[in-house]
Motif scaffolding. Structure first.
Motif, PDB file in Angstrom:
ATOM      1  N   LYS A  45       0.926  -1.214   0.021  1.00  0.00           N
ATOM      2  CA  LYS A  45      -0.004  -0.008   0.124  1.00  0.00           C
ATOM      3  C   LYS A  45       1.184   1.332  -0.020  1.00  0.00           C
ATOM      4  O   LYS A  45       2.018   1.156   0.766  1.00  0.00           O
ATOM      5  CB  LYS A  45      -0.933   0.119   1.075  1.00  0.00           C
ATOM      6  CG  LYS A  45      -1.934  -0.939   1.301  1.00  0.00           C
ATOM      7  CD  LYS A  45      -2.939  -1.076   2.388  1.00  0.00           C
ATOM      8  CE  LYS A  45      -4.022  -1.842   2.331  1.00  0.00           C
ATOM      9  NZ  LYS A  45      -4.860  -1.659   3.516  1.00  0.00           N
ATOM     10  N   TYR A  47       0.568   5.505   0.364  1.00  0.00           N
ATOM     11  CA  TYR A  47      -0.623   6.725   0.406  1.00  0.00           C
ATOM     12  C   TYR A  47       0.216   7.804  -0.002  1.00  0.00           C
ATOM     13  O   TYR A  47       1.336   8.374   0.399  1.00  0.00           O
ATOM     14  CB  TYR A  47      -0.707   6.827   2.224  1.00  0.00           C
ATOM     15  CG  TYR A  47      -1.424   8.084   2.603  1.00  0.00           C
ATOM     16  CD1 TYR A  47      -2.505   8.026   2.370  1.00  0.00           C
ATOM     17  CD2 TYR A  47      -0.746   9.152   3.294  1.00  0.00           C
ATOM     18  CE1 TYR A  47      -3.600   9.142   2.847  1.00  0.00           C
ATOM     19  CE2 TYR A  47      -1.642  10.189   3.660  1.00  0.00           C
ATOM     20  CZ  TYR A  47      -3.002  10.591   3.356  1.00  0.00           C
ATOM     21  OH  TYR A  47      -3.540  11.184   3.733  1.00  0.00           O
ATOM     22  N   TYR A  54      -5.206   6.465  -1.324  1.00  0.00           N
ATOM     23  CA  TYR A  54      -4.456   5.149  -0.873  1.00  0.00           C
ATOM     24  C   TYR A  54      -4.421   4.261  -2.275  1.00  0.00           C
ATOM     25  O   TYR A  54      -5.248   4.485  -2.974  1.00  0.00           O
ATOM     26  CB  TYR A  54      -5.034   4.401  -0.082  1.00  0.00           C
ATOM     27  CG  TYR A  54      -4.820   4.445   1.468  1.00  0.00           C
ATOM     28  CD1 TYR A  54      -3.709   3.896   1.853  1.00  0.00           C
ATOM     29  CD2 TYR A  54      -5.692   5.217   2.380  1.00  0.00           C
ATOM     30  CE1 TYR A  54      -3.401   3.922   3.312  1.00  0.00           C
ATOM     31  CE2 TYR A  54      -5.082   5.306   3.594  1.00  0.00           C
ATOM     32  CZ  TYR A  54      -3.900   4.825   4.188  1.00  0.00           C
ATOM     33  OH  TYR A  54      -3.664   4.865   5.318  1.00  0.00           O
ATOM     34  N   GLY A  81      -8.956   2.352   2.839  1.00  0.00           N
ATOM     35  CA  GLY A  81      -7.558   1.588   2.524  1.00  0.00           C
ATOM     36  C   GLY A  81      -8.243   0.308   1.879  1.00  0.00           C
ATOM     37  O   GLY A  81      -7.337  -0.524   1.673  1.00  0.00           O
TER      38      GLY A  81
END
Length: 299
Positions: A45, A47, A54, A81
């Motif tokens: 992931k 950001y 995200y 998320g």
């Protein structure tokens, strides 16, 4: 007790060694143009601080890549998320009558097509297309063709005197010059323009009237004046008694137009092999001693 602990330890190590679950990291970048600095495996992931978005890697990404130049390797996530995409974010391939490339726009296109469908197809004559195979008019729809036909009828209309009881008949006389067309032995053609025969008069038969054919004329022309149809047939026989040919006179005056049947020793001769006169016959083939000649003729 020690054996039990050792056994459990071995089982635990085995489970950890064969586990299918692997951990991935979560990173943050200042902007979409910031290099990651490390290689990112699938599932990582990222950001974006600048936009607050995200992203999750759907393919491995090298360390020198950014969110901008590696966008095809990422999927945008929501604020929590997770990947709860809207219809506008779901990509589709434009195909058929649809030009949209996402679900939201494609649905709007389809709704527009549905709203444009009418329950009935009440077309006007101007909306009905036609194809003129013979080139009779220039219009391509029924309305235009009917208008052309009406104009043509008006241009060629003939006034007719009419009353409540009946319609008076009328005649139009057109001068024309007739001339002989194709003529042969069995028919006679007539033409009004010097070209193809407009009328062909056939030869007369035993049951229908018509013109005289050439063969019919020849036959009639051979009949003598005052000739009658009550003919009599006679048969005469001659025999040569020596090697010297002698003359034999017919007992009657033959009607030569009716022909004759001549045989020598029972063999019939062709007409080209003799000449029939009114009171004699001249043979065109040799006649020998004891030959028998039989002649049948009309008088």
């Amino acid at each position: 007790m020690k054996k039990l602990v050792i056994t459990l330890s071995i089982v635990l190590i085995g489970l950890l060694g064969y586990s299918q679950v692997t951990s991935v990291g979560e990173f943050r970048v200042a902007t979409a143009a910031t290099e990651f600095g490390v290689n990112l495996p699938v599932g990582t992931k990222v950001y974006n601080i600048e936009t607050g978005d995200y992203w999750v890697a759907t393919a491995g990404v090298i360390s020198t890549a950014t969110l901008s130049d590696a966008s095809t390797s990422f999927t945008k996530l929501n604020d929590a998320g997770t990947d709860d995409q809207t219809a506008e974010e779901v990509v589709v391939t434009a195909t058929g009558n649809l030009a949209s490339e996402n679900v939201q726009s494609a649905l709007l296109e389809l709704q527009g097509d549905i709203d444009g469908i009418s329950d009935t197809d009440d077309q006007t004559a101007a909306e009905v297309d036609i194809t003129d195979a013979d080139g009779d008019y220039t219009s391509t729809n029924v309305e235009g063709a009917l208008s052309e036909i009406g104009d043509s009828f008006a241009a060629h209309r003939t006034d007719i005197t009419q009353n409540a009881a009946d319609i008076a008949t009328f005649e139009t006389n057109v001068s024309t010059a007739l001339s002989t067309g194709t003529v042969d032995g069995i028919s006679y053609g007539i033409t009004s323009d010097g070209g193809a025969d407009d009328v062909i008069l056939a030869a007369a038969t035993s049951s229908t009237a018509g013109v005289m054919a050439a063969a019919q004329y020849t036959k009639l022309d051979g009949i003598e004046a005052g000739a009658q149809v009550n003919l009599t047939m006679i048969t005469e026989k001659f025999e040569e008694d020596d090697g010297t040919a002698s003359a034999h006179s017919l007992s009657q005056t033959a009607v030569t137009a009716q022909g004759a049947i001549v045989t020598i020793n029972g063999v019939t001769l062709a007409p080209a092999n003799y000449t029939l006169a009114t009171t004699s016959i001249t043979m065109g083939v040799p006649v020998y001693q004891y030959d028998q000649i039989v002649i049948t003729y009309f008088y």
